[in-house]
Enzyme design. Sequence first.
Site, PDB file in Angstrom:
ATOM      1  N   LYS A  67       9.571  -5.948  -4.244  1.00  0.00           N
ATOM      2  CA  LYS A  67       8.634  -6.205  -5.342  1.00  0.00           C
ATOM      3  C   LYS A  67       9.304  -5.908  -6.689  1.00  0.00           C
ATOM      4  O   LYS A  67       9.158  -6.652  -7.655  1.00  0.00           O
ATOM      5  CB  LYS A  67       7.376  -5.331  -5.173  1.00  0.00           C
ATOM      6  CG  LYS A  67       6.504  -5.796  -4.012  1.00  0.00           C
ATOM      7  CD  LYS A  67       5.458  -4.767  -3.622  1.00  0.00           C
ATOM      8  CE  LYS A  67       4.736  -5.194  -2.341  1.00  0.00           C
ATOM      9  NZ  LYS A  67       3.836  -4.175  -1.801  1.00  0.00           N
ATOM     10  N   GLN A 111       1.630   1.576  -2.999  1.00  0.00           N
ATOM     11  CA  GLN A 111       2.200   1.087  -1.744  1.00  0.00           C
ATOM     12  C   GLN A 111       1.541   1.778  -0.556  1.00  0.00           C
ATOM     13  O   GLN A 111       1.444   2.998  -0.512  1.00  0.00           O
ATOM     14  CB  GLN A 111       3.726   1.335  -1.743  1.00  0.00           C
ATOM     15  CG  GLN A 111       4.442   0.761  -0.544  1.00  0.00           C
ATOM     16  CD  GLN A 111       4.356  -0.763  -0.446  1.00  0.00           C
ATOM     17  OE1 GLN A 111       4.435  -1.468  -1.457  1.00  0.00           O
ATOM     18  NE2 GLN A 111       4.166  -1.271   0.757  1.00  0.00           N
ATOM     19  N   ASP A 134      -3.545  -6.090  -6.573  1.00  0.00           N
ATOM     20  CA  ASP A 134      -3.636  -6.427  -5.151  1.00  0.00           C
ATOM     21  C   ASP A 134      -4.973  -7.029  -4.737  1.00  0.00           C
ATOM     22  O   ASP A 134      -5.144  -7.406  -3.585  1.00  0.00           O
ATOM     23  CB  ASP A 134      -3.475  -5.127  -4.333  1.00  0.00           C
ATOM     24  CG  ASP A 134      -2.033  -4.850  -3.971  1.00  0.00           C
ATOM     25  OD1 ASP A 134      -1.290  -5.813  -3.754  1.00  0.00           O
ATOM     26  OD2 ASP A 134      -1.669  -3.666  -3.894  1.00  0.00           O
TER      27      ASP A 134
END
Length: 307
Positions: A67, A111, A134
């Site tokens: 990422k 994460q 997200d």
Amino acid sequence: MSLFASLPQSDFPLADWVDGKKLMGKKLAEAVRAHIRAETQAHSLQPGLAVIWVGDDAASQVYVGGKEKAATELGYKSLVIRLPATATQEQIVAKIHEFNHAPDIHGILVQLPLPQHLNEREILQAIIAEKDADGFHFVNQGRLLAGAETVLSCTPAGIVLMLRELEKNVGELNFAGKHAVVVGRSNIVGKPMAQLLLSILNMTVTMCHSKTQALDSYVAAADVLVSATGVRGIVNTNKIKAGAIVIDVGMHRIDGKLTGDLDLQPVIERAAYYTPVPGGVGPMTIAMLLYNTFRNARALSAARHLA
Ligand code: NDP
């Protein structure tokens, strides 16, 4: 604005990313990134993405690295904050509050998985909806359910973008009223996936999970099959309908080699289109994370100009 507007509004010609039956997410992700680059330049924006990584999960290291690299390559401001596995709930939430207030950060991502002692739900909800990268914030999930424009969960968003482009470009393909079967009902993949197939592609959707009886009968009835179980071999691919579109979300490392949930040989023989692992869904997930961060930057910048 409607849910449709949550996806990149561009054409992504199939010649660039469909190879026979294979939906090459890696190639489509490159095209999506080029679209984001053009959009950030057109809007004179530098999106900022902050990733909070707690502990030392080995797989997370690979995902966080991917990422960060993808964000940097697009010219984003990219921060990775690494905290020890012993970090407290308060320390993590304090970090999130810091980024919630940072004007140069537009996407915040924690994460997963988090170490056991932490309250994952509380941590994810500490990120303000406007900086959710997200699509996990309850407000954004509610907007998805209501069919309003929102930040979409990255993996399902990447998949529905692939399907939207296929439908636009393959004459005989029309998803409306066809049967989609989603195996897996997580908040991250299965549930938003089903909602997008329903709302954006007008499909008739069945959700399967670990308590589903006679899974094979659903697999056999699917025009679009999405496997997101994280368990290899659950879906009997010998049962898939000829001409189905098969999407494999699962990721497994076996003897160092990355594979999906599915035994692909029958899929290759029977499906009209399928996603490979690696190079299918995974790169699209990262592209949509970058897209969400750009969208947030655009919206936050517009809100600042109005203020
Ligand atoms: P979860 O573990 O949260 O969810 C798995 C789902 O599969 C659950 O709903 C579970 O059902 C269902 N399931 C488990 N066993 C069976 C079974 N025997 N029959 C039917 N359904 C079953 O996983 P995620 O949704 O987070 O991820 C799924 C997979 O996708 C993982 O391999 C993950 O690594 C991968 N992934 C890949 C991404 C990518 O970018 N390629 C991104 C995100 C995830 P129940 O709810 O009843 O327990």
